[in-house]
Write a protein that holds these residues in place. Structure first.
Motif, PDB file in Angstrom:
ATOM      1  N   VAL A  80      61.380  27.862  89.390  1.00 13.54           N
ATOM      2  CA  VAL A  80      61.490  29.280  89.087  1.00 13.54           C
ATOM      3  C   VAL A  80      62.853  29.698  88.885  1.00 13.54           C
ATOM      4  N   GLU A  81      63.270  29.747  87.680  1.00 15.50           N
ATOM      5  CA  GLU A  81      64.805  30.291  87.530  1.00 15.50           C
ATOM      6  C   GLU A  81      65.163  31.711  87.723  1.00 15.50           C
ATOM      7  N   LEU A  82      63.854  32.801  87.348  1.00  9.70           N
ATOM      8  CA  LEU A  82      63.943  34.086  87.349  1.00  9.70           C
ATOM      9  C   LEU A  82      62.643  34.585  88.067  1.00  9.70           C
ATOM     10  N   LEU A  83      62.505  35.471  89.154  1.00  8.82           N
ATOM     11  CA  LEU A  83      61.589  35.746  89.539  1.00  8.82           C
ATOM     12  C   LEU A  83      61.487  37.317  89.767  1.00  8.82           C
ATOM     13  N   VAL A  84      60.437  37.818  89.239  1.00  9.47           N
ATOM     14  CA  VAL A  84      60.213  39.260  89.004  1.00  9.47           C
ATOM     15  C   VAL A  84      59.231  39.787  89.819  1.00  9.47           C
ATOM     16  N   ASN A  85      59.506  40.280  90.943  1.00  8.06           N
ATOM     17  CA  ASN A  85      58.543  40.912  92.076  1.00  8.06           C
ATOM     18  C   ASN A  85      58.383  42.409  91.519  1.00  8.06           C
ATOM     19  N   ASN A  86      57.210  42.538  90.668  1.00  9.53           N
ATOM     20  CA  ASN A  86      56.813  43.583  90.285  1.00  9.53           C
ATOM     21  C   ASN A  86      55.529  44.047  90.862  1.00  9.53           C
ATOM     22  N   ALA A  87      54.710  43.074  91.308  1.00  8.36           N
ATOM     23  CA  ALA A  87      53.421  43.678  91.708  1.00  8.36           C
ATOM     24  C   ALA A  87      53.717  44.670  92.914  1.00  8.36           C
ATOM     25  N   GLY A  88      52.944  45.701  92.914  1.00  8.08           N
ATOM     26  CA  GLY A  88      52.750  46.702  94.020  1.00  8.08           C
ATOM     27  C   GLY A  88      52.000  47.756  93.679  1.00  8.08           C
ATOM     28  N   PHE A  89      51.645  48.759  94.634  1.00  5.61           N
ATOM     29  CA  PHE A  89      50.788  49.789  94.355  1.00  5.61           C
ATOM     30  C   PHE A  89      51.048  50.861  95.392  1.00  5.61           C
ATOM     31  N   GLY A  90      50.553  52.170  95.175  1.00  6.99           N
ATOM     32  CA  GLY A  90      50.733  53.359  95.999  1.00  6.99           C
ATOM     33  C   GLY A  90      49.425  53.785  96.788  1.00  6.99           C
ATOM     34  N   THR A  91      49.765  54.413  97.784  1.00 11.06           N
ATOM     35  CA  THR A  91      48.839  55.393  98.371  1.00 11.06           C
ATOM     36  C   THR A  91      49.216  56.779  98.527  1.00 11.06           C
ATOM     37  N   ALA A  92      48.480  57.799  98.330  1.00 11.14           N
ATOM     38  CA  ALA A  92      49.199  59.194  98.497  1.00 11.14           C
ATOM     39  C   ALA A  92      48.117  59.967  99.182  1.00 11.14           C
ATOM     40  N   GLY A  93      48.262  61.038  99.961  1.00 11.97           N
ATOM     41  CA  GLY A  93      47.419  61.801 100.623  1.00 11.97           C
ATOM     42  C   GLY A  93      48.054  62.135 102.081  1.00 11.97           C
ATOM     43  N   HIS A  94      46.999  62.894 102.673  1.00  8.67           N
ATOM     44  CA  HIS A  94      47.477  63.054 104.411  1.00  8.67           C
ATOM     45  C   HIS A  94      47.355  61.670 105.014  1.00  8.67           C
ATOM     46  N   PHE A  95      48.508  61.410 105.499  1.00 10.83           N
ATOM     47  CA  PHE A  95      48.660  59.966 106.202  1.00 10.83           C
ATOM     48  C   PHE A  95      47.306  59.700 107.102  1.00 10.83           C
ATOM     49  N   ALA A  96      47.100  60.577 107.904  1.00 11.28           N
ATOM     50  CA  ALA A  96      46.146  60.399 108.951  1.00 11.28           C
ATOM     51  C   ALA A  96      44.613  60.278 108.207  1.00 11.28           C
ATOM     52  N   ARG A  97      44.540  60.475 107.075  1.00  8.43           N
ATOM     53  CA  ARG A  97      43.386  60.332 106.446  1.00  8.43           C
ATOM     54  C   ARG A  97      43.314  59.144 105.461  1.00  8.43           C
ATOM     55  N   ILE A  98      44.317  58.504 105.224  1.00  4.86           N
ATOM     56  CA  ILE A  98      44.388  57.406 104.436  1.00  4.86           C
ATOM     57  C   ILE A  98      43.795  56.090 105.298  1.00  4.86           C
ATOM     58  N   ALA A  99      43.022  55.247 104.479  1.00  7.10           N
ATOM     59  CA  ALA A  99      42.519  54.088 105.230  1.00  7.10           C
ATOM     60  C   ALA A  99      43.782  53.184 105.872  1.00  7.10           C
ATOM     61  N   PRO A 100      43.723  53.075 107.032  1.00  7.53           N
ATOM     62  CA  PRO A 100      44.819  51.985 107.516  1.00  7.53           C
ATOM     63  C   PRO A 100      44.838  50.502 106.863  1.00  7.53           C
ATOM     64  N   GLU A 101      43.533  50.201 106.470  1.00 12.27           N
ATOM     65  CA  GLU A 101      43.447  48.857 105.958  1.00 12.27           C
ATOM     66  C   GLU A 101      44.348  48.954 104.453  1.00 12.27           C
ATOM     67  N   ARG A 102      44.026  49.940 103.817  1.00 13.54           N
ATOM     68  CA  ARG A 102      44.609  50.185 102.348  1.00 13.54           C
ATOM     69  C   ARG A 102      46.083  50.244 102.597  1.00 13.54           C
ATOM     70  N   GLU A 103      46.593  50.906 103.620  1.00 15.65           N
ATOM     71  CA  GLU A 103      47.978  50.937 103.744  1.00 15.65           C
ATOM     72  C   GLU A 103      48.684  49.757 104.223  1.00 15.65           C
ATOM     73  N   HIS A 104      47.779  48.755 104.965  1.00 11.78           N
ATOM     74  CA  HIS A 104      48.143  47.491 105.482  1.00 11.78           C
ATOM     75  C   HIS A 104      48.577  46.595 104.126  1.00 11.78           C
ATOM     76  N   GLU A 105      47.592  46.561 103.355  1.00 10.91           N
ATOM     77  CA  GLU A 105      47.488  45.717 101.930  1.00 10.91           C
ATOM     78  C   GLU A 105      48.551  46.217 101.064  1.00 10.91           C
ATOM     79  N   GLU A 106      48.937  47.556 101.109  1.00 12.53           N
ATOM     80  CA  GLU A 106      50.060  47.900 100.307  1.00 12.53           C
ATOM     81  C   GLU A 106      51.509  47.371 100.835  1.00 12.53           C
ATOM     82  N   LEU A 107      51.576  47.357 102.026  1.00 14.27           N
ATOM     83  CA  LEU A 107      52.756  46.701 102.638  1.00 14.27           C
ATOM     84  C   LEU A 107      52.860  45.316 102.664  1.00 14.27           C
ATOM     85  N   MET A 108      51.843  44.619 102.375  1.00 15.90           N
ATOM     86  CA  MET A 108      51.671  43.310 102.334  1.00 15.90           C
ATOM     87  C   MET A 108      52.025  42.768 100.988  1.00 15.90           C
TER      88      MET A 108
END
Length: 267
Positions: A80-108
């Protein structure tokens, strides 16, 4: 064989990176969860540009995702000569009401896989004395973003991580670029669950974002903010007191949170 590897290549900015890199003559490794979409894109790029295009299906939220990708690339005899780390997604809303599992996946995906893939492929670039890493962040990474707390913080990491590596690697022949677009016309907002997340902003096109990014990478700029309308967000707002920014951001973005999850009441 040296290739450019693009994560999140099945749609949006990732697919556009693949198209523009293929037009430059780069052979490609396309990584995402959606095999059919990758196969379709790979076939199109092979026919249009005569490049090699390998498909690698991988969920980057898996704990060992970076290792799996690196092992598979090595098994195929690819450097690999050039790595483009583009993958990603977001969560939005009241933090306490967002599924923790979804936020964990987001950070991963947004942080752990990005760092892991950089660890996997950077040593080879340094040994060859050439190549680079492009990390896709966001203008959200410059500011405090209530109701986008995890997403914006992950993009702050991307910006700071990229600039730190850019500084470390000066003189090695290996370049690092952070790309910080504002709202872009991609499936991102649909995945969040609300088009209101763009908050009335004029959406950039993936074509503009990628063309701007590749020019900045060629010039070893360190980071780039595509679109003139985003310059104030990136360069002026961060100079204001951070607590003030947090309060201003809350007023602007709460409409998004309330549209996604019922408000728990005043406050």
């Amino acid at each position: 064989m040296t290739y450019a590897l693009v994560t999140g290549a099945s749609s949006g900015i990732g697919a556009e990176f693949a198209r523009q890199l293929a037009a430059r003559g780069h052979d490609l490794v396309l990584v995402a969860r959606s095999g059919p979409a990758l196969e379709t894109l790979a076939a199109t790029l092979r026919q249009a540009h005569g490049v090699r295009a390998e498909v690698l299906v991988q969920d980057l939220s898996a704990p060992d995702a970076a290792t799996r990708v690196a092992d598979e690339v090595a098994a195929r005899g690819i450097a690999v000569e050039l790595l483009v780390n583009n993958a990603g997604f977001g969560t939005a809303g009241h933090f306490a009401r967002i599924a923790p599992e979804r936020e964990h996946e987001e950070l991963m995906v947004n942080v752990v896989a990005l760092v892991g893939l950089t660890h996997a492929f950077l040593p080879g670039m340094l040994a060859r004395g050439s190549g680079g890493v492009v990390n896709v962040g966001s203008t959200a990474g410059f500011n405090v973003a209530p109701y986008f707390a995890t997403y914006a913080s992950s993009k702050t990491f991307v910006l700071n991580f990229s600039l730190a590596l850019w500084s470390e690697l000066r003189g090695t022949g290996v370049k690092v670029l952070a790309v910080a677009p504002g709202p872009v016309e991609t499936p991102f907002f649909d995945r969040i669950g609300s088009r209101q997340a763009a908050i009335g902003a004029r959406l950039a096109t993936p074509e503009l974002v990628v063309a701007t990014a590749l020019r900045a990478f060629d010039r070893d700029r360190g980071y780039v903010v595509p679109g003139r309308g985003n310059l104030g967000m990136a360069h002026l707002m961060p100079r204001r007191p951070r607590k003030l920014l947090a309060l201003i951001g809350r007023r602007v973005t709460r409409q998004v949170a309330d549209a996604l999850t019922p408000s728990p009441g005043p406050g």
